[in-house]
Write a protein that holds these residues in place. Structure first.
Motif, PDB file in Angstrom:
ATOM      1  N   VAL A   1      -5.762 -79.781   4.413  1.00  0.00           N
ATOM      2  CA  VAL A   1      -6.499 -79.174   2.142  1.00  0.00           C
ATOM      3  C   VAL A   1      -7.334 -80.110   2.820  1.00  0.00           C
ATOM      4  O   VAL A   1      -7.273 -81.509   3.163  1.00  0.00           O
ATOM      5  CB  VAL A   1      -4.871 -80.280   2.094  1.00  0.00           C
ATOM      6  N   PHE A   2      -8.182 -79.387   1.940  1.00  0.00           N
ATOM      7  CA  PHE A   2      -9.439 -80.048   1.397  1.00  0.00           C
ATOM      8  C   PHE A   2      -8.865 -80.671  -0.519  1.00  0.00           C
ATOM      9  O   PHE A   2      -8.139 -80.169  -0.838  1.00  0.00           O
ATOM     10  CB  PHE A   2     -10.778 -79.178   1.271  1.00  0.00           C
ATOM     11  N   GLU A   3     -10.066 -81.690  -0.455  1.00  0.00           N
ATOM     12  CA  GLU A   3     -10.460 -82.197  -2.082  1.00  0.00           C
ATOM     13  C   GLU A   3     -11.360 -82.544  -2.042  1.00  0.00           C
ATOM     14  O   GLU A   3     -12.242 -83.458  -1.067  1.00  0.00           O
ATOM     15  CB  GLU A   3      -9.179 -83.580  -2.556  1.00  0.00           C
ATOM     16  N   GLY A   4     -11.928 -81.541  -2.957  1.00  0.00           N
ATOM     17  CA  GLY A   4     -13.966 -81.557  -3.703  1.00  0.00           C
ATOM     18  C   GLY A   4     -14.147 -80.375  -3.377  1.00  0.00           C
ATOM     19  O   GLY A   4     -13.523 -80.197  -3.620  1.00  0.00           O
ATOM     20  N   THR A   5     -15.805 -80.516  -3.580  1.00  0.00           N
ATOM     21  CA  THR A   5     -16.129 -79.980  -3.386  1.00  0.00           C
ATOM     22  C   THR A   5     -17.007 -79.198  -2.047  1.00  0.00           C
ATOM     23  O   THR A   5     -17.963 -80.152  -0.917  1.00  0.00           O
ATOM     24  CB  THR A   5     -17.149 -79.519  -4.250  1.00  0.00           C
ATOM     25  N   ILE A   6     -16.652 -78.542  -1.508  1.00  0.00           N
ATOM     26  CA  ILE A   6     -17.711 -78.167  -0.210  1.00  0.00           C
ATOM     27  C   ILE A   6     -18.544 -77.421  -0.178  1.00  0.00           C
ATOM     28  O   ILE A   6     -18.972 -76.081  -1.453  1.00  0.00           O
ATOM     29  CB  ILE A   6     -16.858 -77.002   1.012  1.00  0.00           C
ATOM     30  N   ALA A   7     -20.012 -78.291   0.311  1.00  0.00           N
ATOM     31  CA  ALA A   7     -21.076 -77.258  -0.403  1.00  0.00           C
ATOM     32  C   ALA A   7     -22.409 -77.761   0.529  1.00  0.00           C
ATOM     33  O   ALA A   7     -23.551 -76.506   0.644  1.00  0.00           O
ATOM     34  CB  ALA A   7     -22.219 -78.111  -1.944  1.00  0.00           C
ATOM     35  N   GLN A   8     -22.454 -78.140   2.178  1.00  0.00           N
ATOM     36  CA  GLN A   8     -23.283 -78.339   2.911  1.00  0.00           C
ATOM     37  C   GLN A   8     -23.042 -77.830   3.465  1.00  0.00           C
ATOM     38  O   GLN A   8     -22.204 -77.799   4.302  1.00  0.00           O
ATOM     39  CB  GLN A   8     -23.264 -79.459   2.717  1.00  0.00           C
ATOM     40  N   ASN A   9     -24.114 -76.727   4.311  1.00  0.00           N
ATOM     41  CA  ASN A   9     -23.865 -75.982   5.616  1.00  0.00           C
ATOM     42  C   ASN A   9     -22.880 -75.724   6.327  1.00  0.00           C
ATOM     43  O   ASN A   9     -22.668 -74.882   7.367  1.00  0.00           O
ATOM     44  CB  ASN A   9     -23.586 -77.975   7.425  1.00  0.00           C
ATOM     45  N   GLY A  10     -22.173 -74.970   5.694  1.00  0.00           N
ATOM     46  CA  GLY A  10     -21.787 -73.961   5.348  1.00  0.00           C
ATOM     47  C   GLY A  10     -19.941 -74.604   6.814  1.00  0.00           C
ATOM     48  O   GLY A  10     -20.311 -75.387   6.266  1.00  0.00           O
ATOM     49  N   LEU A  11     -19.173 -73.321   7.296  1.00  0.00           N
ATOM     50  CA  LEU A  11     -17.826 -74.802   7.633  1.00  0.00           C
ATOM     51  C   LEU A  11     -18.001 -73.754   8.963  1.00  0.00           C
ATOM     52  O   LEU A  11     -18.149 -72.375   8.776  1.00  0.00           O
ATOM     53  CB  LEU A  11     -16.709 -74.543   7.106  1.00  0.00           C
ATOM     54  N   ASP A  12     -17.021 -73.791  10.168  1.00  0.00           N
ATOM     55  CA  ASP A  12     -16.866 -73.313  10.895  1.00  0.00           C
ATOM     56  C   ASP A  12     -15.745 -73.436  11.657  1.00  0.00           C
ATOM     57  O   ASP A  12     -15.398 -74.489  12.879  1.00  0.00           O
ATOM     58  CB  ASP A  12     -18.333 -73.223  12.787  1.00  0.00           C
ATOM     59  N   PHE A  13     -14.895 -72.146  11.694  1.00  0.00           N
ATOM     60  CA  PHE A  13     -13.168 -72.609  11.727  1.00  0.00           C
ATOM     61  C   PHE A  13     -12.778 -71.196  13.209  1.00  0.00           C
ATOM     62  O   PHE A  13     -12.026 -70.934  13.243  1.00  0.00           O
ATOM     63  CB  PHE A  13     -12.285 -72.176  10.652  1.00  0.00           C
ATOM     64  N   LYS A  14     -13.992 -70.905  13.732  1.00  0.00           N
ATOM     65  CA  LYS A  14     -13.740 -69.780  14.860  1.00  0.00           C
ATOM     66  C   LYS A  14     -12.573 -70.328  15.725  1.00  0.00           C
ATOM     67  O   LYS A  14     -11.569 -69.658  16.721  1.00  0.00           O
ATOM     68  CB  LYS A  14     -15.386 -69.893  14.900  1.00  0.00           C
ATOM     69  N   ASP A  15     -13.256 -71.357  16.248  1.00  0.00           N
ATOM     70  CA  ASP A  15     -11.822 -72.350  17.204  1.00  0.00           C
ATOM     71  C   ASP A  15     -10.713 -72.609  16.746  1.00  0.00           C
ATOM     72  O   ASP A  15      -9.744 -72.614  17.288  1.00  0.00           O
ATOM     73  CB  ASP A  15     -12.056 -72.999  17.875  1.00  0.00           C
ATOM     74  N   CYS A  16     -10.504 -72.246  15.339  1.00  0.00           N
ATOM     75  CA  CYS A  16      -8.845 -73.005  14.974  1.00  0.00           C
ATOM     76  C   CYS A  16      -7.988 -71.598  14.510  1.00  0.00           C
ATOM     77  O   CYS A  16      -8.007 -70.761  13.401  1.00  0.00           O
ATOM     78  CB  CYS A  16      -8.992 -73.342  13.670  1.00  0.00           C
ATOM     79  N   LYS A  17      -7.463 -70.546  15.512  1.00  0.00           N
ATOM     80  CA  LYS A  17      -6.852 -69.555  15.290  1.00  0.00           C
ATOM     81  C   LYS A  17      -5.577 -69.070  15.707  1.00  0.00           C
ATOM     82  O   LYS A  17      -5.386 -68.389  14.860  1.00  0.00           O
ATOM     83  CB  LYS A  17      -7.187 -69.107  17.199  1.00  0.00           C
ATOM     84  N   ASN A  18      -5.259 -70.479  15.155  1.00  0.00           N
ATOM     85  CA  ASN A  18      -3.620 -70.741  14.233  1.00  0.00           C
ATOM     86  C   ASN A  18      -3.632 -70.858  12.885  1.00  0.00           C
ATOM     87  O   ASN A  18      -2.711 -71.808  12.298  1.00  0.00           O
ATOM     88  CB  ASN A  18      -2.834 -71.432  15.479  1.00  0.00           C
ATOM     89  N   LEU A  19      -5.227 -71.419  12.649  1.00  0.00           N
ATOM     90  CA  LEU A  19      -5.201 -71.554  11.054  1.00  0.00           C
ATOM     91  C   LEU A  19      -3.769 -70.666   9.767  1.00  0.00           C
ATOM     92  O   LEU A  19      -4.325 -69.580   9.737  1.00  0.00           O
ATOM     93  CB  LEU A  19      -6.731 -71.408  10.205  1.00  0.00           C
ATOM     94  N   SER A  20      -3.264 -72.132   8.947  1.00  0.00           N
ATOM     95  CA  SER A  20      -3.208 -71.289   8.176  1.00  0.00           C
ATOM     96  C   SER A  20      -3.611 -70.504   6.924  1.00  0.00           C
ATOM     97  O   SER A  20      -4.502 -71.384   7.018  1.00  0.00           O
ATOM     98  CB  SER A  20      -1.648 -72.110   7.727  1.00  0.00           C
ATOM     99  N   ARG A  21      -2.566 -69.092   6.412  1.00  0.00           N
ATOM    100  CA  ARG A  21      -2.815 -68.975   5.135  1.00  0.00           C
ATOM    101  C   ARG A  21      -3.285 -70.170   4.395  1.00  0.00           C
ATOM    102  O   ARG A  21      -5.044 -69.882   3.997  1.00  0.00           O
ATOM    103  CB  ARG A  21      -1.766 -68.509   4.768  1.00  0.00           C
TER     104      ARG A  21
END
Length: 115
Positions: free
Chosen positions: A35-55
């Motif tokens: 769960v994030f709080e705040g604003t994501i603005a830098q570098n982008g994000l990579d969750f490719k290894d998180c194959k079970n990340l929930s909706r």
């Protein structure tokens, strides 16, 4: 969090527009909930290894992306998106679902890739 396979949940990750994300979630294969709080603005994000990340986690990421940042990419594991947004149980077709497409459309200034 890099290479932290044992982490399954991050209850609240507080970020600012200046928070850098460089390989932050690389090899976090156990991550399911974030769960994030705040604003994501830098570098982008990579969750490719998180194959079970929930909706809910995928939605949290996208909801907290900056509406002003351009030229950044978010990568999700195809398996996670297919499971989280599948149109019928076992179909693994979430990447083509209307819900996934609509969710991505809320942040047209970001590029979304599946790996």
């Amino acid at each position: 969090f890099m290479s932290s396979n044992a982490i399954t949940t991050i209850d609240k990750l507080i970020v600012a527009e200046t928070t850098p994300f460089v390989s932050t979630f690389a090899s976090c294969k156990g991550l399911v909930n974030i769960v994030f709080e705040g604003t994501i603005a830098q570098n982008g994000l990579d969750f490719k290894d998180c194959k079970n990340l929930s909706r809910e986690s995928i939605e949290s990421v996208i909801y907290h992306l900056s509406g002003n940042t351009t030229g950044k990419t978010v990568t999700f594991a195809k398996a996670a998106v297919d499971k989280a947004f599948e149109t019928s149980e076992g179909a693994a077709d979430g990447e083509t679902s209307d819900e996934w497409i609509a969710l991505r459309g809320t942040k047209p200034n970001w590029t979304f890739t599946l790996s």
